[in-house]
Design an enzyme around this catalytic site. Structure first.
Site, PDB file in Angstrom:
ATOM      1  N   ASN A  12       2.861   0.651  -5.245  1.00 58.83           N
ATOM      2  CA  ASN A  12       3.489  -0.574  -5.746  1.00 58.83           C
ATOM      3  C   ASN A  12       2.818  -1.039  -7.029  1.00 58.83           C
ATOM      4  O   ASN A  12       1.594  -0.976  -7.163  1.00 58.83           O
ATOM      5  CB  ASN A  12       3.414  -1.670  -4.674  1.00 58.83           C
ATOM      6  CG  ASN A  12       4.155  -1.271  -3.410  1.00 58.83           C
ATOM      7  OD1 ASN A  12       4.987  -0.357  -3.463  1.00 58.83           O
ATOM      8  ND2 ASN A  12       3.857  -1.907  -2.304  1.00 58.83           N
ATOM      9  N   HIS A  32       0.831   4.048  -9.381  1.00 57.25           N
ATOM     10  CA  HIS A  32       1.918   3.944 -10.358  1.00 57.25           C
ATOM     11  C   HIS A  32       1.686   2.821 -11.362  1.00 57.25           C
ATOM     12  O   HIS A  32       2.611   2.397 -12.046  1.00 57.25           O
ATOM     13  CB  HIS A  32       3.263   3.767  -9.633  1.00 57.25           C
ATOM     14  CG  HIS A  32       3.634   4.972  -8.814  1.00 57.25           C
ATOM     15  ND1 HIS A  32       4.617   4.971  -7.852  1.00 57.25           N
ATOM     16  CD2 HIS A  32       3.127   6.242  -8.818  1.00 57.25           C
ATOM     17  CE1 HIS A  32       4.709   6.188  -7.298  1.00 57.25           C
ATOM     18  NE2 HIS A  32       3.816   6.964  -7.857  1.00 57.25           N
ATOM     19  N   CYS A  68      -3.212   4.202 -28.011  1.00 55.79           N
ATOM     20  CA  CYS A  68      -4.661   4.286 -27.755  1.00 55.79           C
ATOM     21  C   CYS A  68      -5.011   3.917 -26.323  1.00 55.79           C
ATOM     22  O   CYS A  68      -6.179   3.985 -25.934  1.00 55.79           O
ATOM     23  CB  CYS A  68      -5.420   3.391 -28.741  1.00 55.79           C
ATOM     24  SG  CYS A  68      -5.147   1.620 -28.498  1.00 55.79           S
ATOM     25  N   CYS A  80      -4.636  -0.659 -32.889  1.00 58.22           N
ATOM     26  CA  CYS A  80      -4.180   0.500 -33.669  1.00 58.22           C
ATOM     27  C   CYS A  80      -2.750   0.365 -34.162  1.00 58.22           C
ATOM     28  O   CYS A  80      -2.219   1.309 -34.740  1.00 58.22           O
ATOM     29  CB  CYS A  80      -4.342   1.783 -32.843  1.00 58.22           C
ATOM     30  SG  CYS A  80      -3.073   1.996 -31.587  1.00 58.22           S
ATOM     31  N   THR A 135       6.861   3.340   2.938  1.00 59.29           N
ATOM     32  CA  THR A 135       7.268   4.255   1.858  1.00 59.29           C
ATOM     33  C   THR A 135       8.284   5.256   2.392  1.00 59.29           C
ATOM     34  O   THR A 135       8.177   5.715   3.529  1.00 59.29           O
ATOM     35  CB  THR A 135       6.062   4.984   1.222  1.00 59.29           C
ATOM     36  OG1 THR A 135       6.551   5.932   0.262  1.00 59.29           O
ATOM     37  CG2 THR A 135       5.174   5.677   2.235  1.00 59.29           C
ATOM     38  N   SER A 136       9.257   5.594   1.531  1.00 63.21           N
ATOM     39  CA  SER A 136      10.266   6.572   1.943  1.00 63.21           C
ATOM     40  C   SER A 136       9.693   7.988   1.933  1.00 63.21           C
ATOM     41  O   SER A 136      10.336   8.917   2.392  1.00 63.21           O
ATOM     42  CB  SER A 136      11.488   6.491   1.023  1.00 63.21           C
ATOM     43  OG  SER A 136      11.100   6.664  -0.323  1.00 63.21           O
ATOM     44  N   ASN A 139       7.292   2.044   9.515  1.00 64.79           N
ATOM     45  CA  ASN A 139       8.547   1.988   8.757  1.00 64.79           C
ATOM     46  C   ASN A 139       9.673   1.741   9.759  1.00 64.79           C
ATOM     47  O   ASN A 139       9.760   2.436  10.764  1.00 64.79           O
ATOM     48  CB  ASN A 139       8.774   3.334   8.020  1.00 64.79           C
ATOM     49  CG  ASN A 139       9.821   3.237   6.934  1.00 64.79           C
ATOM     50  OD1 ASN A 139      10.876   2.644   7.131  1.00 64.79           O
ATOM     51  ND2 ASN A 139       9.518   3.812   5.790  1.00 64.79           N
TER      52      ASN A 139
HETATM   53  P1  OAD Z   1      11.407   3.233  -1.442  1.00 66.89           P
HETATM   54  O1  OAD Z   1      12.324   2.138  -1.876  1.00 66.89           O
HETATM   55  O2  OAD Z   1      11.795   4.635  -1.739  1.00 66.89           O
HETATM   56  O3  OAD Z   1      11.170   3.162   0.127  1.00 66.89           O
HETATM   57  C1  OAD Z   1      10.860   1.962   0.789  1.00 66.89           C
HETATM   58  C2  OAD Z   1      10.661   2.274   2.254  1.00 66.89           C
HETATM   59  O4  OAD Z   1      10.249   1.062   2.891  1.00 66.89           O
HETATM   60  C3  OAD Z   1      11.911   2.762   2.989  1.00 66.89           C
HETATM   61  O5  OAD Z   1      11.582   3.928   3.735  1.00 66.89           O
HETATM   62  C4  OAD Z   1      12.254   1.599   3.938  1.00 66.89           C
HETATM   63  O6  OAD Z   1      12.780   2.050   5.179  1.00 66.89           O
HETATM   64  C5  OAD Z   1      10.913   0.955   4.140  1.00 66.89           C
HETATM   65  N1  OAD Z   1      10.943  -0.481   4.456  1.00 66.89           N
HETATM   66  C6  OAD Z   1      11.892  -1.402   4.112  1.00 66.89           C
HETATM   67  N2  OAD Z   1      11.517  -2.629   4.523  1.00 66.89           N
HETATM   68  C7  OAD Z   1      10.318  -2.478   5.147  1.00 66.89           C
HETATM   69  C8  OAD Z   1       9.410  -3.381   5.780  1.00 66.89           C
HETATM   70  N3  OAD Z   1       9.650  -4.681   5.845  1.00 66.89           N
HETATM   71  N4  OAD Z   1       8.257  -2.872   6.303  1.00 66.89           N
HETATM   72  C9  OAD Z   1       7.994  -1.544   6.230  1.00 66.89           C
HETATM   73  N5  OAD Z   1       8.826  -0.655   5.658  1.00 66.89           N
HETATM   74  C10 OAD Z   1       9.964  -1.104   5.113  1.00 66.89           C
HETATM   75  O7  OAD Z   1       9.968   2.882  -2.060  1.00 66.89           O
HETATM   76  P2  OAD Z   1       8.707   3.829  -2.267  1.00 66.89           P
HETATM   77  O8  OAD Z   1       8.559   4.812  -1.177  1.00 66.89           O
HETATM   78  O9  OAD Z   1       7.567   2.922  -2.572  1.00 66.89           O
HETATM   79  O10 OAD Z   1       7.742   5.014  -8.455  1.00 66.89           O
HETATM   80  O11 OAD Z   1       9.101   4.582  -3.611  1.00 66.89           O
HETATM   81  C11 OAD Z   1       8.158   5.422  -4.173  1.00 66.89           C
HETATM   82  C12 OAD Z   1       8.250   5.392  -5.670  1.00 66.89           C
HETATM   83  O12 OAD Z   1       9.570   5.700  -6.067  1.00 66.89           O
HETATM   84  C13 OAD Z   1       8.017   4.025  -6.308  1.00 66.89           C
HETATM   85  O13 OAD Z   1       6.666   3.691  -6.458  1.00 66.89           O
HETATM   86  C14 OAD Z   1       8.649   4.239  -7.650  1.00 66.89           C
HETATM   87  C15 OAD Z   1       9.860   5.089  -7.320  1.00 66.89           C
HETATM   88  O14 OAD Z   1      10.073   6.157  -8.170  1.00 66.89           O
HETATM   89  C16 OAD Z   1       7.638   4.746  -9.770  1.00 66.89           C
HETATM   90  O15 OAD Z   1       8.193   3.797 -10.283  1.00 66.89           O
HETATM   91  C17 OAD Z   1       6.774   5.690 -10.527  1.00 66.89           C
END
Ligand code: OAD
Length: 253
Positions: free
Chosen positions: A104, A121, A132, A153, A191-192, A216
């Site tokens: 996050n 990230h 720079c 710079c 996280t997904s 999750n």
């Molecule tokens: P996602 O939006 O892909 O996934 C969020 C996950 O949280 C899903 O699996 C949901 O089921 C779960 N979820 C939703 N509400 C929840 C809750 N209250 N408690 C627990 N889980 C819950 O987000 P990320 O996995 O963080 O990268 O995505 C990874 C990266 O993808 C991000 O950091 C971003 C994106 O590309 C960059 O910007 C570089």
């Protein structure tokens, strides 16, 4: 597994030797920050895959900065939730045996009181020179010119986040892999588990013998690999999980 079953998880004092927690957008959902891939996710409303790239910034820095300012304002109006607070508590129980890695960029772990999480990230509130790499507070920059220019710079200043097509900070990712490799307990929260290299961390920890817990409400590619999958939200599950860990810890002292 449901909330009331958390106390039955078969954790031993040895599992608490080295704990790594990896968090994703679901961690902040109950604070009011939309997840990326869920309903109302930022990507659906704002097509971030078109905005969060070096090419978009080069082509239209005003548009990219306007989008980031919108997100900054949205995040600034939120507060850490009980899940963030539970992880602060876990850090105070475990000290050096605890590592927090987050995908996050919202800074909510730090605002809750977590001590220097590894922000894989980046952080949306950091302004970074594209040339720079120096960072500057808002009041050191002139946002009337687009992009704002680096006071050192004169390079273009951008948000300090990782964009599509960019590598992660090598120090951070190396640290994250090392800690995950050594983990005895790994918690994957909100996280997904589809974006690499972050998604490789729990897999690697598990392969090296860590006990893997996923928090999750939904299933992910990690669910079948986890020793325990808690199908609850992080704000509900983490306080209960930390109570469980405190109980195991008190037995070992
Ligand atoms: P996602 O939006 O892909 O996934 C969020 C996950 O949280 C899903 O699996 C949901 O089921 C779960 N979820 C939703 N509400 C929840 C809750 N209250 N408690 C627990 N889980 C819950 O987000 P990320 O996995 O963080 O990268 O995505 C990874 C990266 O993808 C991000 O950091 C971003 C994106 O590309 C960059 O910007 C570089």
């Amino acid at each position: 597994m449901e909330l009331h079953e958390i106390f039955a998880i078969n954790l031993t004092p040895e599992h608490l030797d080295r704990i790594v927690v990896l968090t994703g957008a679901g961690m902040s959902a109950e604070s009011g920050v939309p997840t990326f891939r869920g309903e109302g996710g930022l990507w659906k409303q704002h097509r971030p895959e078109e905005l969060a790239t070096p090419q978009a910034f080069a082509a239209d820095p005003q548009l990219v900065w306007d989008w980031y300012k919108y997100r900054r304002n949205l995040i600034a109006a939120t507060e850490p939730n009980p899940g963030h607070t539970a992880l602060v508590e876990l850090e105070s129980i475990l000290g050096d045996a605890y590592t927090l890695i987050t995908q996050n960029v919202d800074g909510l772990h730090t605002r809750a009181g977590s001590n220097r999480p590894i922000e894989l990230h980046g952080n949306i509130f950091i302004n970074k020179c594209n040339n720079c790499s120096n960072t500057f507070p808002d009041d050191a920059l002139n946002f009337d010119e687009m992009p704002p220019l680096c006071p050192k710079c004169q390079g273009p200043v951008r948000p300090g986040v990782v964009w599509f097509g960019e590598g992660l900070n090598p120090v951070d990712i190396e640290d994250a892999f090392m800690k995950s490799h050594q983990a005895t307990l790994f918690l994957s929260v909100g996280t997904s588990a589809v974006v690499h290299p972050a998604a490789s961390l729990p897999e690697m920890a598990k392969q090296n013998g860590a006990f893997l817990i996923e928090v999750n409400p939904d299933r992910t590619p990690l669910t079948s690999l986890a020793d325990t999958a808690i199908h609850e939200t992080s704000a509900k599950a983490l306080p209960a999980l930390v109570d469980k860990i405190r109980q195991v810890r008190s037995k070992s002292i």
